[in-house]
Design a protein around this motif. Sequence first.
Motif, PDB file in Angstrom:
ATOM      1  N   GLY A 390      13.319 -77.647 -28.708  1.00 27.79           N
ATOM      2  CA  GLY A 390      12.943 -78.039 -27.309  1.00 27.79           C
ATOM      3  C   GLY A 390      12.468 -79.580 -27.054  1.00 27.79           C
ATOM      4  N   PRO A 391      12.161 -79.824 -26.206  1.00 30.40           N
ATOM      5  CA  PRO A 391      11.599 -81.222 -26.104  1.00 30.40           C
ATOM      6  C   PRO A 391      10.630 -81.560 -26.893  1.00 30.40           C
ATOM      7  CG  PRO A 391      10.887 -80.094 -23.859  1.00 30.40           C
ATOM      8  CD  PRO A 391      11.901 -79.249 -24.985  1.00 30.40           C
ATOM      9  N   ALA A 392      10.282 -82.893 -27.297  1.00 27.23           N
ATOM     10  CA  ALA A 392       9.477 -83.406 -28.015  1.00 27.23           C
ATOM     11  C   ALA A 392       8.119 -83.308 -27.395  1.00 27.23           C
ATOM     12  CB  ALA A 392       9.596 -84.718 -28.762  1.00 27.23           C
ATOM     13  N   SER A 393       8.024 -83.716 -26.056  1.00 31.94           N
ATOM     14  CA  SER A 393       6.668 -83.513 -25.233  1.00 31.94           C
ATOM     15  C   SER A 393       6.957 -82.930 -23.882  1.00 31.94           C
ATOM     16  CB  SER A 393       6.274 -84.897 -25.161  1.00 31.94           C
ATOM     17  OG  SER A 393       7.293 -85.701 -24.484  1.00 31.94           O
ATOM     18  N   LYS A 394       6.048 -82.459 -23.316  1.00 31.50           N
ATOM     19  CA  LYS A 394       6.141 -81.954 -22.077  1.00 31.50           C
ATOM     20  C   LYS A 394       6.976 -82.971 -21.061  1.00 31.50           C
ATOM     21  CE  LYS A 394       3.764 -79.426 -18.238  1.00 31.50           C
ATOM     22  NZ  LYS A 394       2.369 -79.091 -17.916  1.00 31.50           N
ATOM     23  N   PRO A 395       8.200 -82.113 -20.579  1.00 27.75           N
ATOM     24  CA  PRO A 395       9.177 -83.040 -19.587  1.00 27.75           C
ATOM     25  C   PRO A 395       8.594 -83.039 -18.282  1.00 27.75           C
ATOM     26  CG  PRO A 395       9.616 -80.606 -19.820  1.00 27.75           C
ATOM     27  CD  PRO A 395       8.681 -80.883 -20.824  1.00 27.75           C
ATOM     28  N   PHE A 396       8.630 -84.166 -17.741  1.00 26.04           N
ATOM     29  CA  PHE A 396       8.024 -84.393 -16.325  1.00 26.04           C
ATOM     30  C   PHE A 396       8.525 -83.505 -15.377  1.00 26.04           C
ATOM     31  CE2 PHE A 396      11.787 -87.090 -16.193  1.00 26.04           C
ATOM     32  CZ  PHE A 396      12.318 -86.958 -14.994  1.00 26.04           C
ATOM     33  N   SER A 397       9.926 -82.760 -15.584  1.00 26.41           N
ATOM     34  CA  SER A 397      10.532 -82.091 -14.639  1.00 26.41           C
ATOM     35  C   SER A 397      11.351 -80.949 -15.494  1.00 26.41           C
ATOM     36  CB  SER A 397      11.577 -82.595 -13.931  1.00 26.41           C
ATOM     37  OG  SER A 397      12.077 -81.736 -12.982  1.00 26.41           O
ATOM     38  N   VAL A 398      11.332 -79.614 -15.296  1.00 23.77           N
ATOM     39  CA  VAL A 398      11.949 -78.514 -15.608  1.00 23.77           C
ATOM     40  C   VAL A 398      13.250 -78.476 -15.137  1.00 23.77           C
ATOM     41  CG1 VAL A 398      11.945 -75.880 -16.003  1.00 23.77           C
ATOM     42  CG2 VAL A 398       9.822 -77.244 -16.122  1.00 23.77           C
ATOM     43  N   PRO A 399      14.380 -78.569 -16.072  1.00 21.01           N
ATOM     44  CA  PRO A 399      15.996 -78.465 -15.466  1.00 21.01           C
ATOM     45  C   PRO A 399      16.185 -77.307 -15.093  1.00 21.01           C
ATOM     46  CG  PRO A 399      15.767 -78.405 -17.921  1.00 21.01           C
ATOM     47  CD  PRO A 399      14.232 -78.596 -17.538  1.00 21.01           C
ATOM     48  N   MET A 400      15.582 -76.694 -14.080  1.00 19.07           N
ATOM     49  CA  MET A 400      15.707 -75.234 -13.414  1.00 19.07           C
ATOM     50  C   MET A 400      15.910 -75.442 -12.001  1.00 19.07           C
ATOM     51  SD  MET A 400      12.530 -72.282 -13.716  1.00 19.07           S
ATOM     52  CE  MET A 400      13.035 -70.820 -12.948  1.00 19.07           C
ATOM     53  N   ASN A 401      17.233 -74.778 -11.551  1.00 23.41           N
ATOM     54  CA  ASN A 401      17.569 -74.857 -10.102  1.00 23.41           C
ATOM     55  C   ASN A 401      17.472 -73.493  -9.701  1.00 23.41           C
ATOM     56  OD1 ASN A 401      18.545 -76.191  -7.598  1.00 23.41           O
ATOM     57  ND2 ASN A 401      20.263 -75.223  -8.094  1.00 23.41           N
ATOM     58  N   VAL A 402      16.553 -73.254  -8.560  1.00 22.15           N
ATOM     59  CA  VAL A 402      16.363 -71.833  -7.987  1.00 22.15           C
ATOM     60  C   VAL A 402      16.796 -71.936  -6.571  1.00 22.15           C
ATOM     61  CG1 VAL A 402      14.884 -69.926  -7.550  1.00 22.15           C
ATOM     62  CG2 VAL A 402      14.556 -71.412  -9.348  1.00 22.15           C
ATOM     63  N   ASN A 403      18.124 -71.050  -6.444  1.00 14.35           N
ATOM     64  CA  ASN A 403      18.450 -70.889  -5.007  1.00 14.35           C
ATOM     65  C   ASN A 403      18.376 -69.575  -4.412  1.00 14.35           C
ATOM     66  OD1 ASN A 403      19.450 -73.448  -4.509  1.00 14.35           O
ATOM     67  ND2 ASN A 403      21.252 -73.267  -5.690  1.00 14.35           N
ATOM     68  N   VAL A 404      18.008 -69.478  -2.944  1.00 11.92           N
ATOM     69  CA  VAL A 404      17.892 -68.120  -2.360  1.00 11.92           C
ATOM     70  C   VAL A 404      18.984 -68.084  -1.357  1.00 11.92           C
ATOM     71  CG1 VAL A 404      16.462 -66.576  -0.939  1.00 11.92           C
ATOM     72  CG2 VAL A 404      15.142 -68.190  -2.681  1.00 11.92           C
ATOM     73  N   PRO A 405      19.973 -66.988  -1.595  1.00 12.00           N
ATOM     74  CA  PRO A 405      21.148 -67.059  -0.711  1.00 12.00           C
ATOM     75  C   PRO A 405      20.736 -66.881   0.730  1.00 12.00           C
ATOM     76  CG  PRO A 405      21.751 -66.204  -2.599  1.00 12.00           C
ATOM     77  CD  PRO A 405      20.208 -66.121  -2.574  1.00 12.00           C
ATOM     78  N   ILE A 406      19.828 -66.050   0.993  1.00 10.84           N
ATOM     79  CA  ILE A 406      19.520 -65.442   2.285  1.00 10.84           C
ATOM     80  C   ILE A 406      18.228 -65.181   2.305  1.00 10.84           C
ATOM     81  CG2 ILE A 406      20.383 -63.165   1.735  1.00 10.84           C
ATOM     82  CD1 ILE A 406      20.700 -62.972   4.911  1.00 10.84           C
ATOM     83  N   ALA A 407      17.265 -65.650   3.268  1.00 11.67           N
ATOM     84  CA  ALA A 407      15.884 -65.637   3.148  1.00 11.67           C
ATOM     85  C   ALA A 407      15.467 -64.131   3.625  1.00 11.67           C
ATOM     86  CB  ALA A 407      15.204 -66.618   4.173  1.00 11.67           C
ATOM     87  N   PRO A 408      14.386 -63.689   3.098  1.00 10.82           N
ATOM     88  CA  PRO A 408      14.118 -62.246   3.207  1.00 10.82           C
ATOM     89  C   PRO A 408      13.575 -62.026   4.688  1.00 10.82           C
ATOM     90  CG  PRO A 408      12.283 -63.220   1.973  1.00 10.82           C
ATOM     91  CD  PRO A 408      13.520 -64.299   2.143  1.00 10.82           C
ATOM     92  N   THR A 409      13.764 -60.790   5.210  1.00 12.43           N
ATOM     93  CA  THR A 409      13.176 -60.262   6.498  1.00 12.43           C
ATOM     94  C   THR A 409      12.415 -59.123   6.013  1.00 12.43           C
ATOM     95  OG1 THR A 409      15.242 -61.062   7.656  1.00 12.43           O
ATOM     96  CG2 THR A 409      13.782 -59.153   8.656  1.00 12.43           C
ATOM     97  N   ALA A 410      11.203 -58.952   6.496  1.00 16.84           N
ATOM     98  CA  ALA A 410      10.336 -57.998   6.248  1.00 16.84           C
ATOM     99  C   ALA A 410      10.788 -56.618   7.036  1.00 16.84           C
ATOM    100  CB  ALA A 410       8.779 -58.184   6.627  1.00 16.84           C
TER     101      ALA A 410
END
Length: 746
Positions: A390-410
């Motif tokens: 892993g990285p030697a030190s804590k990264p300033f940003s996590v290389p993680m992309n999260v998408n939500v195709p359609i927002a939820p409806t209750a």
Amino acid sequence: MFTSVRLGGGLLFVSLALASTGNGADVQGEPKPAEAAPAPATSQDASGGIEQGIFRIKPLRPVAVLREEAMAAQPPTEQGTFRAADLVDLATLDPTIRFDIRYATANNFLSTPLYDEPRAFLQRPAADALSRAHRALMKQGYGLLIHDAYRPWWVTKVFWEATPVQWRKFVADPSQGSRHNRGCAVDLTLYDLKTGAAVQMPGLYDEMSERSYPSYAGGTREQRRLRDVLRASMEREGFSVYETEWWHFDFKDWQQYPILNIPFEALDNPSDVPAATANNSLAGVWAGELASGEAKLPLALSVKQLSGGEYVATMSSVKQGASFTADALSLTADAIRFEIKPIGGVYQGKLDADGAGITGTWRQSGVPEQPLSFKRSSAAPAAKPATQQGPASKPFSVPMNVNVPIAPTAFSAGGKAHLAYELHIANLGQWELQLLSLEVVDAEDASRVFAAFSQADLDRMMRQASEKTMLGPQQAGVVFVWVTFDRLQDAPTRLSNRFKVRLGDYPETIAVQTRPLAVAQNSLVIGAPLSGERWVAANGPSNTSGHRRALIPVDGHAAIAQRFAIDWVQVGDDGKTYRGDPKDNKNYYAFSHDALAVADGVVAAVLDGIPENVPGIDSRAQPITLANVGGNYVQLDVGGGLYAFYAHLQPGSLRVKVGDKVRRGQAIGRVGNTGNSTEPHLHFHISNSSEPLGAEGFPYALRRFEVQGSTKVEGDEIKAQLAVPGKSETRAMAIPADGEIVKFDK
């Protein structure tokens, strides 16, 4: 894909849930925490209390006598196979970890030393996790102060025999042993790096009162904050706090180690430590064969162990090409048990001494108990490569992309409110991305947690190859989220998803909170798609339904048109979906019922001419393609960009054509058995596009319906459990939940 309604054999997906026992004095039992007023700084009763900052009791018999008896006794004999003990002296981990081993002094609840040496040991995986927790705490200005860890069994026996009955709920029964005896429990607190002094917690170490509960509301705000800091740091590394002791933490793998009675001095000589009795790991591929009439049904059981220690597995029926998920797997010593609720199955087995086989029995509703054994398969998957650096030190940003195709409806279903949505996650970095947990929180107040999911939960909630919660560089996965509330008004207007992740072998857990996600509150209100009673919402809305997980790419775009789909079948007085010959479509109660327009609208698409199937698990009149998967169908444009889809209709029964205007309640075709269907039923869903499958499913609400019962599965057939007459439940503005039996409102 439009799922069939018959449920074939095939099985499993599980998590290993580890119960928790233990205490600074070997706690046993699970007394429920009760909020109470703060106890006085000094308290005393006839047998114990607080004296000079130490909680003490009056032993029932002299400790010296009890010690002699306990050291002459033998620990309980355990059946099963265990890992070899690998106890690590915690003093060798990090010079900044501090120690105050109370049982090597008189500063403990028995007021006398029990240990000859002030030492602390843990099994190596637990010790490594403890070291990581300490390093993470140092960044916050604190360090770990250890009071106790591995404890020989004879000490547990002394605690039990010395403790008066009124306090015995706080100590472990030596006939069962404790997690301290297994080297997988640790008692500790925090110290301040600047002052070197132990911090003040709401209660004292080993105090047998409500002040010891992790949920105790008394004490100062700072004391409670520090208690929560300690708990959070330990839980991130796989420990769980005992529910009545803020200082006691059990490591997740405790069941894999035996009860030990080794003195500390012997631990310096590895030859004195017992080796593992066998390989008891369940991880791997197992092959089994279940008797089914004159034929044999081959099964494949694939088990893996997550980095968090939990087991997850998939069991498949090889001939039938089917798999189902199970809600739980338990492994106690060599005893294995799991359930497969969708088909009413329970497996109980015993791991062989050499770890090469499992011998057990399979029970399923309506089917006699049958023997079912497994052997490790030579087709075991290749060993997973070591975790990438892993990285030697804590990264300033996590290389993680999260998408939500359609927002939820209750929406409302099953007497509750729910949100259903997906998180498409991509690892854009150069290191492995391990998903450890997920919390769904209020976007405006992240302290409000609506749902929390462990690593094992995430594994069950994900769709991706290999280890689901481990995303390699440039890999992606999908998390199917389902959150439940008591009422619709309890659902937030905006939420965020908060992950805890790890990058490669970087030791620190990193939190990632996604951007706020809007939540819609207005579902489409529709009329009934059918008339009459005893209609079963098969494969209906739930997070494990085949419809829910049907993420299908069409023209380069993946969508879940069937997110809230239902396969409507009808049952008779006997609870079956048919009478007489099950190979005749006319014998099914659902066959030829009118499918009804659920709203005023315009016919957007139709398909006719697909021949009827013969009922059966794999009898299709035509090879299934993307074009004919829904059989004969009608699609209605009901306004607002939403479409109602009716599938598997009888050939020649369609009463509408493209462009026709329809009114709510109008008959548009008849229920049949065409396309990807195993018996007559109506597949119905609402989506946001005229594409039958290339659309996103949308929740809706029926104005009114009556719940007449629920369903279970016997063999591969749906069976009904009808409510007692007069005990049915009326629901309004809701969608029927998976398996409910419904009478539609006229």
